[in-house]
Design a protein around this motif. Structure first.
Motif, PDB file in Angstrom:
ATOM      1  N   ASP A 231      55.423  61.856  25.083  1.00  0.00           N
ATOM      2  CA  ASP A 231      55.354  60.537  24.697  1.00  0.00           C
ATOM      3  C   ASP A 231      56.671  59.865  24.595  1.00  0.00           C
ATOM      4  N   THR A 232      56.893  58.507  23.983  1.00  0.00           N
ATOM      5  CA  THR A 232      58.212  58.033  24.107  1.00  0.00           C
ATOM      6  C   THR A 232      59.387  58.568  23.131  1.00  0.00           C
ATOM      7  N   TRP A 233      58.721  59.296  22.014  1.00  0.00           N
ATOM      8  CA  TRP A 233      59.399  60.014  20.610  1.00  0.00           C
ATOM      9  C   TRP A 233      60.326  61.012  21.553  1.00  0.00           C
ATOM     10  N   PHE A 234      59.783  61.643  22.463  1.00  0.00           N
ATOM     11  CA  PHE A 234      60.508  62.861  22.972  1.00  0.00           C
ATOM     12  C   PHE A 234      61.549  62.684  24.362  1.00  0.00           C
ATOM     13  N   TYR A 235      61.180  61.484  24.993  1.00  0.00           N
ATOM     14  CA  TYR A 235      62.246  61.314  25.940  1.00  0.00           C
ATOM     15  C   TYR A 235      63.749  61.231  25.719  1.00  0.00           C
ATOM     16  N   SER A 236      64.409  62.096  26.560  1.00  0.00           N
ATOM     17  CA  SER A 236      65.826  61.895  26.408  1.00  0.00           C
ATOM     18  C   SER A 236      66.224  62.420  27.956  1.00  0.00           C
ATOM     19  N   ASP A 237      67.472  61.950  28.294  1.00  0.00           N
ATOM     20  CA  ASP A 237      68.076  62.230  29.563  1.00  0.00           C
ATOM     21  C   ASP A 237      68.177  63.593  29.635  1.00  0.00           C
ATOM     22  N   SER A 238      68.806  64.188  28.688  1.00  0.00           N
ATOM     23  CA  SER A 238      69.451  65.548  28.327  1.00  0.00           C
ATOM     24  C   SER A 238      68.056  66.633  28.432  1.00  0.00           C
ATOM     25  N   LEU A 239      67.095  66.035  27.844  1.00  0.00           N
ATOM     26  CA  LEU A 239      65.956  67.041  27.895  1.00  0.00           C
ATOM     27  C   LEU A 239      65.119  66.957  29.220  1.00  0.00           C
ATOM     28  N   VAL A 240      65.081  65.975  29.843  1.00  0.00           N
ATOM     29  CA  VAL A 240      64.461  66.056  31.182  1.00  0.00           C
ATOM     30  C   VAL A 240      65.417  66.788  32.154  1.00  0.00           C
ATOM     31  N   THR A 284      46.981  42.212  40.908  1.00  0.00           N
ATOM     32  CA  THR A 284      45.415  42.352  40.566  1.00  0.00           C
ATOM     33  C   THR A 284      45.233  43.895  40.082  1.00  0.00           C
ATOM     34  N   SER A 285      46.202  44.644  40.707  1.00  0.00           N
ATOM     35  CA  SER A 285      46.144  46.125  40.115  1.00  0.00           C
ATOM     36  C   SER A 285      46.647  46.349  38.815  1.00  0.00           C
ATOM     37  N   ASP A 286      46.266  47.325  38.049  1.00  0.00           N
ATOM     38  CA  ASP A 286      46.765  47.855  36.999  1.00  0.00           C
ATOM     39  C   ASP A 286      48.165  48.371  37.209  1.00  0.00           C
ATOM     40  N   ILE A 287      48.479  48.812  38.226  1.00  0.00           N
ATOM     41  CA  ILE A 287      49.873  49.275  38.574  1.00  0.00           C
ATOM     42  C   ILE A 287      50.823  48.029  39.214  1.00  0.00           C
ATOM     43  N   ILE A 288      51.673  47.596  38.368  1.00  0.00           N
ATOM     44  CA  ILE A 288      52.444  46.479  38.805  1.00  0.00           C
ATOM     45  C   ILE A 288      53.297  46.768  39.793  1.00  0.00           C
ATOM     46  N   SER A 289      54.181  47.567  39.717  1.00  0.00           N
ATOM     47  CA  SER A 289      55.398  48.004  40.841  1.00  0.00           C
ATOM     48  C   SER A 289      55.948  49.509  40.429  1.00  0.00           C
ATOM     49  N   THR A 290      56.620  49.950  41.358  1.00  0.00           N
ATOM     50  CA  THR A 290      57.211  51.300  41.291  1.00  0.00           C
ATOM     51  C   THR A 290      58.555  51.109  41.871  1.00  0.00           C
ATOM     52  N   VAL A 291      59.677  52.028  41.364  1.00  0.00           N
ATOM     53  CA  VAL A 291      61.069  51.926  41.653  1.00  0.00           C
ATOM     54  C   VAL A 291      61.854  53.336  41.279  1.00  0.00           C
ATOM     55  N   VAL A 292      62.451  53.743  42.213  1.00  0.00           N
ATOM     56  CA  VAL A 292      63.397  55.001  41.994  1.00  0.00           C
ATOM     57  C   VAL A 292      64.602  54.417  41.477  1.00  0.00           C
ATOM     58  N   LEU A 293      65.078  55.142  40.368  1.00  0.00           N
ATOM     59  CA  LEU A 293      66.184  54.451  39.517  1.00  0.00           C
ATOM     60  C   LEU A 293      67.099  55.733  39.261  1.00  0.00           C
ATOM     61  N   GLN A 294      68.284  55.526  38.721  1.00  0.00           N
ATOM     62  CA  GLN A 294      69.351  56.475  38.372  1.00  0.00           C
ATOM     63  C   GLN A 294      69.563  56.442  36.597  1.00  0.00           C
ATOM     64  N   THR A 295      69.622  57.591  36.022  1.00  0.00           N
ATOM     65  CA  THR A 295      69.825  57.687  34.731  1.00  0.00           C
ATOM     66  C   THR A 295      71.364  57.662  34.368  1.00  0.00           C
ATOM     67  N   GLU A 296      71.699  57.711  33.179  1.00  0.00           N
ATOM     68  CA  GLU A 296      73.205  57.597  32.862  1.00  0.00           C
ATOM     69  C   GLU A 296      73.934  58.942  33.262  1.00  0.00           C
ATOM     70  N   SER A 297      73.257  60.089  33.439  1.00  0.00           N
ATOM     71  CA  SER A 297      73.697  61.212  34.036  1.00  0.00           C
ATOM     72  C   SER A 297      73.585  61.269  35.362  1.00  0.00           C
ATOM     73  N   GLY A 298      73.187  60.539  36.129  1.00  0.00           N
ATOM     74  CA  GLY A 298      72.935  60.443  37.533  1.00  0.00           C
ATOM     75  C   GLY A 298      71.871  61.166  38.235  1.00  0.00           C
ATOM     76  N   GLN A 299      70.640  61.276  37.300  1.00  0.00           N
ATOM     77  CA  GLN A 299      69.676  61.911  37.824  1.00  0.00           C
ATOM     78  C   GLN A 299      68.828  60.882  38.383  1.00  0.00           C
ATOM     79  N   GLN A 300      68.181  61.069  39.609  1.00  0.00           N
ATOM     80  CA  GLN A 300      67.085  60.206  39.905  1.00  0.00           C
ATOM     81  C   GLN A 300      65.846  60.357  39.556  1.00  0.00           C
TER      82      GLN A 300
END
Length: 387
Positions: A231-240, A284-300
């Motif tokens: 969930d949102t409470w656990f996400y962090s760049d270092s944990l991933v 119309t779909s429930d999925i609006i859009s998708t994109v590949v991004l980069q975190t602060e540590s450079g992880q895609q």
């Protein structure tokens, strides 16, 4: 109380608890021996363990009330013998829960097709002890569900799921790390090398560090999983990143105030700006859009923007560290995370989590916590077998 009957008169009975815990299925006597359960005299370990497993289904609100029921067969041991059994700091209840889960997962995995995706779900819930003053390890913890600080523990739980069956694998009762929030400290006389000493050491660790430690133990026991759902409470760049080193990809919901950068750029933007810059959007779909991004540590990472079911004008964002996974599969896998919420509800309302016995020592509280999840595992095996 060995079997549970269906309501219909012409329907067949469920599997018995004894048959699930026997040598042909879970072989609980062998798992108890592997977990360091020993007893010199009196009732044997298996008999006492079966009393705890079946006690909640006898109509008693607590373990003590079972001895006052006239229409239920009395256990072969006294109430004080049972309390001494769960208060033993040498008994490794965490290892027992892990071994029971491993055996149950091997049974359930044989029913699935090859190439089936298995995931781990991570979440925590608050175990309240509002009237406690002398309970070991008790502290003030914040309950984000009601938005208040209460007296109790934070129960960190990891479950394994294949999308159909949910099996609790690891559980820890967390105390606060702040001195101001501690109501009663842990017993310092417990040997730190024993299972009880390790339980107390884990209770004051930071949750991300403890989560990595538990995931290592799960993978070392041969339990297969590819993704961790959070969930949102656990996400962090270092944990991933740390889970990625264990060959575990993460799929989690993230907060809207987080910032990410486009691949190849250094400037980071919030999610609303990123969604506004995406040209191709599905209205119309429930999925609006998708994109590949980069975190602060450079992880895609891959972000999937999904419409909020309660408010179609709003969105929620799902993050996946596996950028090659399709957006539909990310949404499908993350929907499995709801199974751990159902596990919490069933354990609290029906399986005696925090309501079976109000013990004061930390070992007994942890033992009853693991027993409630072992009951849930037994019921999941019966449900999967019947359905």
């Amino acid at each position: 109380m060995d079997t549970i009957q269906q309501n219909s008169s012409n329907s067949k009975p469920f599997l018995s608890f004894s048959s699930v815990l026997s040598k042909e299925c879970l072989n609980i006597s062998k798992l108890l021996n592997q977990s360091g359960f020993r007893k010199r005299s009196g009732a044997d370990i298996l008999t006492m363990f079966m009393v705890f497993i079946k006690s909640i289904f006898c109509g008693a609100y607590s373990l003590h009330d079972r001895y006052s029921l006239n229409d239920v067969e009395s256990p072969d041991c006294s109430y004080y013998a049972l309390m001494r059994f769960i208060s033993n700091s040498k008994h490794n209840w965490s290892l027992l829960l892990l071994l029971v889960a491993k055996t149950a997962i091997s049974i359930i995995s044989s029913l699935n097709n090859k190439g089936h995706i298995y995931t781990l779900c991570v979440d925590d819930t608050v175990i309240e002890r509002p009237r406690g003053k002398k309970i070991e390890g008790l502290s003030r913890t914040f309950n984000h569900v009601i938005g208040k600080t209460v007296k109790g523990y934070a129960n960190l739980l990891i479950t394994w799921t294949d999308g159909i069956t949910n099996i609790p694998v690891a559980s820890e009762l967390m105390s606060s790390r702040k001195e101001d929030c501690i109501i009663r400290k842990h017993n310092k006389r417990i040997d730190k090398r024993s299972a009880g000493g390790r339980r107390r050491a884990n209770s004051v660790m930071r949750k991300p560090k403890l989560l990595i430690k538990l995931c290592k133990g799960i993978l070392n026991k041969g339990i297969k999983a590819e993704y961790v759902l959070m969930d949102t409470w656990f996400y962090s760049d270092s944990l991933v990143a740390s889970l990625k080193e264990l060959s575990l990809d993460s799929i989690c919901m993230i907060k809207k105030n987080l910032k990410f950068a486009f691949v190849g750029e250094t400037v980071r933007h919030n999610l609303k700006y990123i969604l506004s810059t995406l040209g191709q959007r599905n209205h119309t779909s429930d999925i609006i859009s998708t994109v590949v991004l980069q975190t602060e540590s450079g992880q895609q990472v891959k972000l999937v923007f999904v419409r909020n079911r309660n408010n179609r004008k709003e969105f929620i964002a799902l993050l996946s560290s596996d950028i090659h996974l399709s957006s539909e599969k990310i949404v499908e896998l993350y929907s499995r995370r709801w199974s751990i919420e159902c596990c919490f509800k069933a354990a609290k309302q029906y399986l005696g989590l925090n309501t079976e016995c109000f013990a004061r020592d930390y070992d007994s509280i942890c033992a009853l916590n693991r027993i409630s999840y072992i009951r849930f595992t037994v019921l999941e095996i019966i449900r999967r077998h019947e359905e």
